[in-house]
Structure formats: structure tokens, C-alpha cells
Design a protein around this motif. Structure first.
Motif, PDB file in Angstrom:
ATOM      1  N   ARG A 231      -5.920 -38.262  11.897  1.00 50.77           N
ATOM      2  CA  ARG A 231      -6.578 -39.513  12.298  1.00 50.77           C
ATOM      3  C   ARG A 231      -8.081 -39.362  12.087  1.00 50.77           C
ATOM      4  O   ARG A 231      -8.681 -38.338  12.436  1.00 50.77           O
ATOM      5  N   LEU A 232      -8.677 -40.396  11.509  1.00 52.66           N
ATOM      6  CA  LEU A 232     -10.107 -40.366  11.187  1.00 52.66           C
ATOM      7  C   LEU A 232     -10.957 -40.698  12.408  1.00 52.66           C
ATOM      8  O   LEU A 232     -10.570 -41.517  13.257  1.00 52.66           O
ATOM      9  N   ASN A 233     -12.078 -40.035  12.488  1.00 53.50           N
ATOM     10  CA  ASN A 233     -13.004 -40.305  13.594  1.00 53.50           C
ATOM     11  C   ASN A 233     -13.825 -41.574  13.304  1.00 53.50           C
ATOM     12  O   ASN A 233     -14.388 -41.735  12.215  1.00 53.50           O
ATOM     13  N   GLU A 234     -13.847 -42.454  14.278  1.00 52.96           N
ATOM     14  CA  GLU A 234     -14.626 -43.687  14.137  1.00 52.96           C
ATOM     15  C   GLU A 234     -16.061 -43.432  14.614  1.00 52.96           C
ATOM     16  O   GLU A 234     -16.275 -43.066  15.771  1.00 52.96           O
ATOM     17  N   SER A 235     -16.995 -43.592  13.710  1.00 55.82           N
ATOM     18  CA  SER A 235     -18.410 -43.436  14.090  1.00 55.82           C
ATOM     19  C   SER A 235     -18.873 -44.681  14.853  1.00 55.82           C
ATOM     20  O   SER A 235     -18.149 -45.686  14.945  1.00 55.82           O
ATOM     21  N   GLU A 236     -20.042 -44.621  15.399  1.00 52.42           N
ATOM     22  CA  GLU A 236     -20.554 -45.745  16.190  1.00 52.42           C
ATOM     23  C   GLU A 236     -20.638 -46.999  15.339  1.00 52.42           C
ATOM     24  O   GLU A 236     -21.140 -46.972  14.209  1.00 52.42           O
TER      25      GLU A 236
END
Length: 292
Positions: A231-236
């Protein structure tokens, strides 16, 4: 213990040996006697006024009886009851100063042929007409069925086979394992067997976890083992949606929330456990106002 059995008398030099008439007499002074029978053999030595003696290899169940002289002839009777293989060997009728009269007893053990099997399901090859120590070899008539049990049985001398006949059981074709998959079976590939599907990490299964063999076919379609991407990390300021969770072929769609804008690709695809493209960034767009 006189036995009223018809005799055949065979001269042996200066003696006459009387055997039961129903015995088989072979060359070399050998008589063949069926196991379990009781016999009497007479020995007469010509010109003697004394009873001859007997010598037997095994005294068990053996008796000797002097007969009442008839017409001046002295004879001795040898009785063997319940004759067995232990009575095989050389027997002697003799008297001092006379040459021994020797013959052999060969005990025949009766054998019984084994019966034939039901051949509706099998091709069966018999050896020696199902005689003792012969074999029967089984194969299934239906090519889609396989032998379960021993395919070869032995006929014992008592007329019984060494085991129960095998069975012909339907088999399903062996399933092909796709990349990253392992398949186990509860009973090989026979009728009623269950095939269990296992996916190796990091792959996950898509489809059934198992299937059953029934009438030569597997009931359910095979599943697939697909690689999962992390799962990809969602940046701000970023939101990511997936078309098929994290499975192989799934597309991750990147959305930047206002006032940020996306820098990089708008989406990427999951291939062999990895995302094809790097994750973009969401940055603020700078607007410059020139004052005159």
C-alpha cells in the motif's frame, strides 16, 4: 492292525514288497503317497522262517506288526498313519545276513487352485491356471481409472489369494501449478480427493481455496495466485484510490487536494509485486501578482 487294502507286490531280489494298489509307483523304487492318508506296506523275505525288520526315517505315527505266517512265509507289516512330509525318505526291509531291501516314499502335498476374479472392471493375467504360487496381475479396463491396492496377487497352496482384489477408481487429471502456487491432495487424484490451493508469499489467492475430484473432473475452476503490491503512503494533501485493491494489475490513482497540484504521474500499475511508476507529489502552485 490289519488293513484290508488291495496290494500290488513288487519283487526286490529275494524279497517281495507289497504296496497299496492305488499308489503311484515310480522308477527307482519310489512310491508317491498323498499327504494325510494312512497306508500299510508288507515285506516278505523268501526262504526265511523269521520275521523281517523295518527301518523308517521318522518313527512318528509308524507302527510295525508281525503277520501270522501263511504257507510258511513270514511277513512284517509297516503302518504309517496321517502321513506327512516328515515321512519322506528311505525305508528298509531287512534281516541279518540278508541284503537290505530299500525303497523311497515321496509324500505329495495336495494343492488347490485359486478361483478366478470378477473381470468386469479388470484385465487380469493369470499364471499357470491359478495354481499354487502362481500370480494374477490386474489392470483397469477404463483408461480413466487407476488401480487402488495391490496390482499383483499370489495364489497360496490352500486355494486362497494373498489379498483381496484391488479396485478401479476414477482419477482426475493432475492440476498444473501456476507460478507462486502449491497444490496438495488429500487422496492423490482419486475420486473424492480434495485439492488444496496454496499461494506463496507475497502472492494472494483469487478464487476457491480447494476443489473436489468427482467423476474424473475437478468440480471448481482453479484459482490464481497474484502478486500484491504494498500500500502506498499518502503524502499531505494526497488521496490514492485503487481499482483492484493491491492485486496484480490494480491501478493506483493519485488525486491532489486543492490548492495543491500533482507533480508526476497521475496513476501507476501493480506488476509482479511492485508499482511501475514512482509516487508523484502534491505541491502548492505559486501565483505571482505584478503591481504597477
Amino acid at each position: 492292525m490289519q488293513m484290508q487294502t488291495p496290494k500290488m507286490y513288487i519283487p526286490m531280489g529275494d524279497a517281495i514288497i507289497g504296496f497299496p494298489a492305488d499308489l503311484k509307483y515310480l522308477p527307482g523304487n519310489t512310491v508317491v503317497i498323498q499327504k494325510g492318508t494312512t497306508i500299510s506296506i508288507t515285506c516278505r523275505l523268501n526262504g526265511l522262517t523269521e520275521f523281517p525288520r523295518w527301518a523308517a526315517p521318522n518313527p512318528q505315527n509308524v507302527e510295525v506288526e508281525d503277520m501270522r505266517p501263511q504257507n510258511g512265509v513270514y511277513a512284517t507289516e509297516l503302518y504309517i498313519s496321517n502321513i506327512s512330509e516328515e515321512h519322506n525318505g528311505q525305508y528298509e526291509c531287512y534281516r541279518s545276513f540278508f541284503q537290505k531291501k530299500v525303497f523311497n516314499i515321496q509324500v505329495k502335498v495336495p494343492t488347490t487352485n485359486c478361483s478366478k476374479f470378477d473381470e468386469r472392471e479388470f484385465h487380469i493375467q493369470y499364471e499357470k491356471l491359478q495354481a499354487a504360487n502362481s500370480i494374477a496381475v490386474f489392470s483397469c479396463k477404463d483408461e480413466n481409472k487407476k488401480i487402488v491396492g495391490s496390482h499383483m496377487l499370489i495364489c497360496f497352496s490352500n486355494g486362497t489369494w494373498s489379498d483381496n482384489p484391488p479396485r478401479c477408481q476414477t482419477m482426475c487429471p493432475r492440476l498444473n501449478e501456476s507460478e507462486g502456487m502449491y497444490i496438495s491432495y488429500t487422496d492423490n487424484s482419486y475420486e473424492g480427493s480434495i485439492a488444496l490451493f496454496h499461494c506463496l508469499t507475497p502472492r494472494v489467492r483469487t478464487g476457491v481455496s480447494h476443489t473436489t475430484c468427482w467423476k474424473g473432473e475437478w468440480v471448481d475452476p482453479m484459482p490464481t495466485c497474484t502478486s500484491m503490491c504494498p500500500r502506498l503512503n499518502e503524502s499531505e494533501g494526497m488521496y490514492i484510490s485503487y481499482t483492484d485493491n493491491l492485486n496484480e494489475g490494480s491501478i493506483a490513482v493519485f488525486v491532489c487536494l486543492p490548492p495543491t497540484v500533482i507533480t508526476g504521474v497521475s496513476h501507476t500499475t501493480c506488476r509482479k509485486g511492485e508499482w511501475v511508476d514512482p509516487v508523484p507529489t502534491c505541491t502548492c502552485e505559486l501565483n505571482f501578482v505584478i503591481v504597477k
